[in-house]
Write an enzyme that holds these catalytic residues in place. Structure first.
Site, PDB file in Angstrom:
ATOM      1  N   GLY A  25      28.008 -28.200  -7.911  1.00 53.61           N
ATOM      2  CA  GLY A  25      27.358 -28.186  -6.613  1.00 53.61           C
ATOM      3  C   GLY A  25      28.200 -27.393  -5.647  1.00 53.61           C
TER       4      GLY A  25
ATOM      5  N   GLU B 245      23.894 -11.176  22.654  1.00 60.12           N
ATOM      6  CA  GLU B 245      23.479 -12.513  22.222  1.00 60.12           C
ATOM      7  C   GLU B 245      22.059 -12.819  22.693  1.00 60.12           C
ATOM      8  OE1 GLU B 245      25.151 -13.949  20.018  1.00 60.12           O
ATOM      9  OE2 GLU B 245      26.926 -12.683  20.226  1.00 60.12           O
TER      10      GLU B 245
END
Ligand code: ADP
Ligand code: ZN
Length: 598
Positions: free
Chosen positions: A194, A418
């Site tokens: 995992g 941004e």
């Protein structure tokens, strides 16, 4: 302890040297003129010598001008009587013998020194992690005794299926005899796979802790050394140690470092070594007897590249997937870790769990830790929702770097950059909702636009991926539109864009022209040889990748041009507040549509 020995030997050496120096100074040889015995005798008899000193068989005297003379006497002489009869004053002295302890120290000195050097050498060797003297081929595994390991399955949260799977192993380790008597075959190897930080190591420790058996842990990369044969001998040693302590757990982290598919390249050198190590591992696992009671637990996040031989029956035939936790799992993990600190009453773990999709157990643990640190720094009585939010930002985006000095222009460019990301994401269907936008520098970025999915995302569709491309390019496009200039600030965005676009074409079959085929070139990292690609195909792939990026670019551009005034509003808000949230953007957008739109 070692420090003690080191100090001791240093002081010893200093003391010895001092003793020598002292003695040498004391015994400064005086200069005597050697005189033959018969000359001396004549002088004494003729009354030239008023006073002499007799030490053993050496006689010394001084003339009035201060020069000193000595003469060695033959044995069995009549001298003393003659001297006395010639009226010479006779001093008799004992020979100045060095004291007995000095003599013995001097005699033993070389051996003592050798002994200490040897001692130092040994202590140094055994100071290396896990090693004893000459521990070159030793396994270097870390041993955790059951008394010290307090980890139990209760400490592992949110991965219930994986826990269920390992319970049987715990039962076996607790009571091996009932299992063997019943003729049950217990797996000798368990592979946990995992993503990083999902709790594989924790789970392995919990198996040992729950069963009360020792836990040896070693990382696969420790086996891979420069010299051929070392890895294999370390594997042998690890299993030998394990069998001595059985029943026990041998935990091999990052098993892909040794267990990589054997045919794959993996770079020159170290390959023979890895192969030998892997073979030794296989041999050891095959050599397990039913009553060895040693269980090997290995962990990896690249189970796809493991050598199939490792996964055969009798080896790691039990494979347990340890997934990223879902909402419920995250809530439990947060609670497990929050037990160690004070938590305010208003904290609603479910809300936090919902706001952290994709977080691994390690990230959640880290977040609680950051929150506890913040609590202490702010001298708050407990961690509350606001502290947790700040901790989440820190884990997701890195620590703030408020000390970084930024020019006003840089700040303005960053705000538009941004705002560009945020606005494109806001306007596109299928993109992850904007969670927070900030122009406070964090890590290496001057600003961050953070998106968080509303719920778990287990697969990504094409709409989502193209929206991601547009969003990533939104920053660069905004700079271009507003300042007619582009900066390096978009470097990371562009890297991610190229990566996603290439994968869409080559791995996920998302380009009509290229078709649903994989075109995986040789991956330099794990040396997986891909299918051979013709030159024409390579050109076609490049063209397709470029097309994807180009169309995402124009889409982002048209969105920002259409909402140019909103772009200004958002970046102004950013310049004023430095950080704005999803709610803030929503308010700004609503104000806009109220005033401008029909
Ligand atoms: P992995 O070995 O999968 O990379 P680790 O077991 O080293 O991950 O996890 C690192 C830390 O993260 C653990 O020590 C623990 O504090 C925390 N953690 C990870 N997963 C879980 C989980 N399922 N439950 C509780 N804590 C977890
Ligand atoms: Zn950017």
């Amino acid at each position: 302890m070692r420090q003690f020995y080191k100090n001791l030997s240093i002081w010893l050496i200093i003391a010895l040297v001092a003793l020598f120096a002292f003695n040498a100074l004391k015994q400064q040889p005086e200069v005597f003129h050697q005189v033959p015995y018969n000359v001396f005798l004549k002088k004494a008899e003729t009354g030239f010598l008023p006073e002499v000193t007799l030490t053993d068989n050496v006689v010394t005297w001084a003339t009035p001008d201060g020069s000193k003379y000595r003469s060695v006497l033959p044995p069995d002489h009549q001298l003393i009587r003659k001297l006395i009869s010639s009226n010479v004053t006779l001093n008799v002295e004992k020979v100045d013998q060095p004291p007995w302890y000095l003599v013995s120290i001097l005699n033993w000195l070389p051996f003592v020194l050798l002994f200490f050097i040897w001692l130092l050498f040994i202590r140094k060797k055994s100071d290396q992690p896990g090693g004893k003297a000459m521990a070159f081929g030793k396994s270097r595994a870390k041993l955790v005794d059951p008394e010290h390991s307090k980890v139990t399955l209760d400490d592992v949260a949110g991965i219930e299926e994986a826990k269920e799977e390992v319970r049987e192993i715990v039962a076996f380790l607790r009571n091996p005899d009932t299992f063997t008597q019943a003729g049950a075959r217990i797996p000798s190897g368990v592979l946990l796979y995992g993503e990083p930080g999902t709790g594989k190591t924790l789970l392995a420790k919990a198996i040992a802790g729950e069963a009360g058996v020792p836990f040896f842990s070693i990382s696969g990369s420790n086996f891979v050394e420069m010299y051929v044969g070392i890895g294999a001998s370390r594997v042998r040693d690890l299993f030998r140690e394990g069998k001595k302590k059985a029943p026990c757990i041998l935990f091999i982290d990052e098993i892909d470092a040794v267990g990589r598919h054997r045919s794959s390249g993996g770079g020159a050198g170290g390959n023979d070594e890895r192969e030998q190590t892997l073979n030794q591992l296989l041999v050891e696992m095959d050599g397990f007897e039913a009553n060895d009671h040693v269980i090997v637990v290995a962990a990896t996040n690249r189970q796809d590249i493991l050598d199939p031989a490792l996964l055969r029956p009798g080896r790691f035939d039990r494979q347990v997937m340890v997934p990223l936790p879902d909402v419920g799992g995250r809530e439990k993990i947060l609670q497990v870790h929050a037990q160690r600190t004070m938590v305010a009453e208003d904290v609603h773990w479910q809300t936090i769990a919902k706001g952290t999709p994709g977080f691994s157990g390690a990230q959640l643990a880290n977040m609680i830790n950051e929150a506890a640190l913040l609590m202490t720094r702010r001298q708050a009585p407990a961690i509350d929702m606001e502290i947790l939010e700040a901790a989440k930002d820190k884990v997701l985006m890195g620590a703030e770097r408020r000390s970084l000095i930024i020019t006003d222009r840089e700040k303005k460019v960053t705000a538009y950059h941004e705002a560009g990301h945020a606005l494109v994401a806001w306007m596109l269907p299928g993109a992850d909702p904007v969670h927070k936008v900030t122009i406070i520098p964090r890590g290496r970025a001057l600003g961050v636009t953070m998106q968080l999915p509303d719920e778990e995302r287990n697969s990504q569709d094409r709409t989502y991926l193209t929206s991601t491309l547009c969003t990533l390019l939104g920053g660069r496009v905004a700079e271009e539109i507003v300042f007619n200039e582009i900066t390096t600030g978009a470097g990371n965005d562009i890297e991610r864009v190229s990566d996603i676009a290439r994968k869409m074409v080559c791995e996920w079959g998302m380009s009509e022209v290229a078709g649903p085929l994989t075109f995986r070139g040789a991956d330099p990292l794990n040396g997986q040889p891909g299918p051979i690609i013709s030159e024409d195909t390579a050109v076609m792939i490049d063209r397709e990748v470029k097309n994807l990026v180009q169309s995402a670019y124009s889409r982002a551009r048209s969105i920002l041009l259409e909402h140019r005034d909103l772009l200004d509003t958002i970046s102004t808000a950013l310049l004023e507040q430095e950080t704005i949230s999803r709610q803030d953007i929503l308010t700004l957008v609503e104000q806009h549509s109220g005033t401008h739109h029909d």
